[in-house]
Each structure stands twice: as C-alpha cells, then as structure tokens.
Design a protein around this motif. Structure first.
Motif, PDB file in Angstrom:
ATOM      1  N   GLU A 213      23.251  66.205  28.026  1.00  0.00           N
ATOM      2  CA  GLU A 213      22.462  66.718  27.056  1.00  0.00           C
ATOM      3  C   GLU A 213      22.131  66.547  25.621  1.00  0.00           C
ATOM      4  OE1 GLU A 213      25.223  67.424  28.329  1.00  0.00           O
ATOM      5  OE2 GLU A 213      25.910  68.954  28.183  1.00  0.00           O
ATOM      6  N   ASP A 214      23.520  65.840  24.623  1.00  0.00           N
ATOM      7  CA  ASP A 214      23.102  64.894  23.477  1.00  0.00           C
ATOM      8  C   ASP A 214      22.324  63.578  23.494  1.00  0.00           C
ATOM      9  OD1 ASP A 214      24.167  67.546  22.438  1.00  0.00           O
ATOM     10  OD2 ASP A 214      26.471  66.042  23.247  1.00  0.00           O
TER      11      ASP A 214
ATOM     12  N   GLN B 146      21.213  60.755  17.602  1.00  0.00           N
ATOM     13  CA  GLN B 146      22.895  60.181  18.539  1.00  0.00           C
ATOM     14  C   GLN B 146      22.486  58.337  18.700  1.00  0.00           C
ATOM     15  OE1 GLN B 146      25.260  62.272  19.789  1.00  0.00           O
ATOM     16  NE2 GLN B 146      24.444  63.993  19.154  1.00  0.00           N
ATOM     17  N   GLU B 174      25.470  60.587  14.671  1.00  0.00           N
ATOM     18  CA  GLU B 174      26.245  60.791  15.280  1.00  0.00           C
ATOM     19  C   GLU B 174      26.542  59.571  16.581  1.00  0.00           C
ATOM     20  OE1 GLU B 174      26.836  64.680  17.010  1.00  0.00           O
ATOM     21  OE2 GLU B 174      24.892  65.653  15.586  1.00  0.00           O
ATOM     22  N   ARG B 176      28.933  57.923  19.618  1.00  0.00           N
ATOM     23  CA  ARG B 176      29.832  57.869  20.969  1.00  0.00           C
ATOM     24  C   ARG B 176      29.547  56.785  21.676  1.00  0.00           C
ATOM     25  NH1 ARG B 176      27.663  62.259  24.249  1.00  0.00           N
ATOM     26  NH2 ARG B 176      26.839  62.976  22.229  1.00  0.00           N
ATOM     27  N   THR B 190      16.846  60.364  31.055  1.00  0.00           N
ATOM     28  CA  THR B 190      16.779  61.265  29.991  1.00  0.00           C
ATOM     29  C   THR B 190      15.935  60.510  29.133  1.00  0.00           C
ATOM     30  OG1 THR B 190      18.188  60.316  28.787  1.00  0.00           O
ATOM     31  CG2 THR B 190      18.982  62.146  29.902  1.00  0.00           C
ATOM     32  N   PHE B 285      19.981  70.655  26.606  1.00  0.00           N
ATOM     33  CA  PHE B 285      19.642  69.750  25.746  1.00  0.00           C
ATOM     34  C   PHE B 285      19.352  70.687  24.797  1.00  0.00           C
ATOM     35  CE2 PHE B 285      18.630  68.251  29.863  1.00  0.00           C
ATOM     36  CZ  PHE B 285      18.976  66.664  30.215  1.00  0.00           C
ATOM     37  N   HIS B 286      19.995  69.377  23.383  1.00  0.00           N
ATOM     38  CA  HIS B 286      19.919  69.287  21.899  1.00  0.00           C
ATOM     39  C   HIS B 286      18.903  68.329  21.986  1.00  0.00           C
ATOM     40  CE1 HIS B 286      24.488  70.739  22.912  1.00  0.00           C
ATOM     41  NE2 HIS B 286      23.637  72.137  23.042  1.00  0.00           N
TER      42      HIS B 286
END
Lengths: 292, 292
Positions: A213-214, B146, B174, B176, B190, B285-286
């Motif tokens: 999703e991100d 992201q 952000e 990750r 994606t 989804f964001h």
C-alpha cells in the motif's frame, strides 16, 4: 453564441452526464424549460435544492417529464436505458427528438430506432470522470469534448442529426458522425479495454496486501484512477460491448507474450524500440486537458 | 528541523532524482557543499546557470566531485550506474557513505557491496515523474515520499543505514527497510509491470491510427501518462527486474483469460464483483497526492 434549437428539454437520469448537460445549458444562456426524471421521490428530494439553483424541474413521473418535450436526452446507465425505451416511446411527444449519451452505441441504436424511428439519434460525448452524480456534474464538462453521433444510414432523420449537432456545438463540443459499430470498436480500444485492464490489474494485487500500500507512486495512481469508477456501470458497458472488448484483450494477450519473450532473452534494443513506439503513438492522441 | 548528517555531498547524475535531492537539501537549510558529476562539459555548460542558483558545483571530472565527499549519491540510469561502480570505488573517500536512488535494487546492492563494502546502502525513493532533467527537479519531490533502504543482513553497516535514514527524513521522506529481493518484487507489482502494460497497450494502438486520436478521454490519458516516460530508462529498469516483472505479467495474462471468459458468457455478477474487488484494493493504497 450558437442558438440551442430546443425549448423544452427532458433529461432522463440526472447524474454526472445528464446533470452536466443541464448545467451546461444554463451556462450557455439557455432560458427554456429543463425537466429531469429521477428514479423515485427520495432521489428527487435529495437533489431538489441544487436542481432549483440550475432551474431544473425534477420528477419521478416519467410521463410528466416527457410531456411535450422537444428534446429527450437519455442519460441513465446502459441497461436501465435499454429497459426504459418502451416507456420512452409510449410517452414521448411524436415530434420530440430523442438522443442518449451511452458509451456503447450498437445495441441502443438498433433498439431505439426500432421503437422510435427516424427521430432517434444515438450520441456519445467522449468524456467522463470517476466522479458520479449531479453534484459532481460540471457546466464545462462538454467544452472541447468530442461528441460522436451515430445515425443509421437511410433510417435516421438527417434534420434531427443537424439539430442535435447544433445542440452539442452550443455546449462547446466538437461533433462527428460514425456508424454505431465503428464507434463501439474505437471505444473498446480507447476506453473500455483500458478500464478492464486497470480494474483487473488492481484486483490482481489483492493477494499482495497488506504490504504494497505504501510502495506505489504517481504511476500506479494515475494508471488506476479509472478503477475508482462505478463497477456496476462499467460491468454494463463492458458487457454491452463485449465482442469488441474481447478482441482488444486478445491483442493485449498477444503483446504480453511478446513482451515476456523480449524480457526473457534480455533483448534491450527490441524492448526499447517497442516502448518508444508506445510513446510515439501516445503523442498522436489529443487528450482532454488534465483539469477535465 | 532535523539535522543532515553530512557536510560534503556528491551527486553523480543531476537529473530529476539527483537534482531534486540537491534542491531539497538547499530548501531544508543545508549549508554544506554539493558537487554534482555530469557526463561531459556540454552537460555542465547547459546546467551551469541554474546549478549556481542552487549552489551546486558541477564538473565532468568524477574524481574531483568525489574527493573528500562524505555522502555519495548515485543518481544515473541503472546501466550507467552499474558501469560506474568501479570508478566510484576507486575515487571515493574511504569514509564516504555511498547510496543510490535506482528503482531496482537486487543487482546494484550485490555489486556495489562487493566493491564498496559495508558503507554502501542501497536506496529507492518511491517517487518519480514522466518529467526528466534538473530543470524539472523539485525541492518537494521527496516530501511525504516513501524511501526504501535495502541493507544486506550482516554486510551493510548499521550506522550508515541510520545516517542515511536521518538524511532522507530531513528531506521530508518516510524511510523503511526491505531486502533487495522483496523490494524488487513489490516494485514489479506497483510500478514496473504497470509501466510495461501501459507502454505495450499504446504501442498496440498503432495500427488503429489515424482514427482514434480524437476519441480518447481522460481515462486513457491518465492510464497511459507513464508512457511519456523515458523509454531508454524504462527498458533498463524492466530488464534489471525482468524476473519479477515476468511473474507479474503472467498473473495479468491469467486474469485476462478469466475476464475474457466472464465477458464471453456474459456473467454480469461475476464481472461486477471482480471490478468491485479492484476498486476496493485500490482504495487501500496510499498514493502520493495528485500534485506530486
């Protein structure tokens, strides 16, 4: 300002498309009557206030809306529209021109002409939005838009076609004529198959949630924007035009196989020239501006 | 404002991504040195004036750009980047942290770690645009974005990962961590496969031109916006990640066959529930906002 050659317009179904016709008529200075037929009293109640702003009279009673109208615009979803044709034929004034805005034309053109005769002229404004409803309707939705009229040779009244052309031109559209079959084949390629592809692509990501999703950017966002459209409406459109859509999907299948082969053998030159072709083809399209 | 834990940043390749890092650094108040390596003197000449505005020193001489830099950001296209790794390893200061922005991570992470050791940290900001070049670069490109870092377990220096995280957070992103393999599989789904689908769809319309150019609305426009991207760059990305992309394409093939069957038997309920699934998945989804 081009003259609108009607005085009493009846719109059956006041959603995004029909509602935008009503608003565009008022924005173009049309001072005549506009009546709209809605499904029931609850729908009328929900829209009453904003309809008054646009001087649109609402009613759930189809015969009242159609009475003595000189233009009847059918703007309900495809299957609803097909189911309404007999009622339309029963209640429409004998002199009324009848048209529609459905994005498939073959079935409707045949059935409506059988019931209504020479005064039915199929039409399709090639615009839309993932938005729905009268509140999302826009007075400029048809400005610069292509409207396809699909008269049947030796059946549809040529004067009716000409009046309808004037009508759409007055709302800012460009008008062209095509056969219903040619229209449906073209729209399978430019709209229906891409919708189905985007829908099934997103459905195919279900098993990868949660997790992805991100990790999507603006590419997937725009590729799949049309997936925010109404599934019931799009199911109807795809089924109405299933033959042409399936042909288009078969071409996609074929090209997917070629793409897989190019990737498997790491054919960089072949892949790049194919991508470049796609870019070149896209640049030949005249898309509506992004605000539309 | 979070502190940027570097004083001398070297950016190799000052296009949309690298250029946006330079602009975002200045916008974040970074007062340290920024040097950027370009392909040749002509490229330096073309960008000199706007680079000065952003206090970015340009040079075609890689060793000069890398000299005593404490952060080296690789921002050239994937194949160029792979070809540069040996030179980077030769000229980089032994204390420099080296990272990249490539949208495939598996190959680069392995090769760069082999050459540069623990101080290489693979990275991928999941943003982009069909625009290219320093002029299109934006100081807010990474705000809310992201950024995936792909350290290798028991190989990549944990302190380097932490410093790089601070760096991206200071630019508004952000951060990750994922393994390079998981990253590449996710991005195939994606981003990479949708790009290929959109490219091959548009290429497949070639035989229908002229004729369709005026019959497409906002749906096809947005579905195919990514086709305006750079074919050479996307050919490289797709080949770098060809295994995961092919798996994704095979799923699409499978779903296309199911869709054709639903259409052929006119299974309205089955079709509609599938479209609804696609819509539901999309809503999870964001995506970045449309301005991005």
């Amino acid at each position: 300002m081009p003259e609108i050659p009607f005085q009493r317009v009846a719109i059956v179904g006041l959603g995004l498309m029909g509602g935008s016709v009503a608003k565009a008529l008022r924005a173009a200075g049309y001072a005549g009557r506009i009546r709209a037929a809605l499904a029931d009293a609850a729908a009328v109640g929900a829209l009453q206030e904003s309809a008054e702003t646009w001087q649109v009279e609402l009613s759930p009673v189809l015969p009242d809306v159609l009475a003595d109208a000189d233009l009847i615009l059918l703007a309900t979803p495809p299957r609803v529209m097909l189911g309404q044709l007999e009622d339309i034929a029963r209640w429409a004034d004998a002199a009324a021109l009848v048209t529609d805005i459905a994005s498939t034309k073959n079935t409707i053109a045949g059935r409506a002409t059988a019931l209504l005769g020479a005064r039915f002229v199929g039409g399709h404004p090639v615009v839309g939005s993932e938005m729905t409803g009268f509140h999302a309707a826009r007075e400029d939705l048809y400005r610069g838009a292509q409207v396809v009229l699909t008269p049947l040779p030796s059946q549809t009244d040529a004067q009716a076609v000409e009046k309808l052309r004037q009508f759409w031109v007055a709302l800012g559209a460009e008008v062209r004529e095509m056969s219903p079959e040619a229209h449906d084949e073209a729209l399978a390629a430019t709209s229906h198959a891409p919708h189905l592809l985007a829908y099934l692509y997103m459905a195919g990501l279900e098993e990868r949630l949660p997790g992805l999703e991100d990790l999507a950017g603006g590419g997937l966002r725009d590729f799949s924007r049309i997936v925010d459209s109404n599934p019931a409406l799009w199911s109807e459109i795809l089924l109405e035009n299933q033959q042409a859509v399936r042909q288009q999907l078969q071409q996609v299948q074929h090209n997917l196989q070629l793409a897989e082969q190019l990737l498997a053998v790491e054919d960089a030159a072949g892949l790049q020239s194919w991508l470049s072709l796609g870019k070149t083809v896209r640049q030949q399209f005249h898309f509506p501006p992004v605000s539309a």
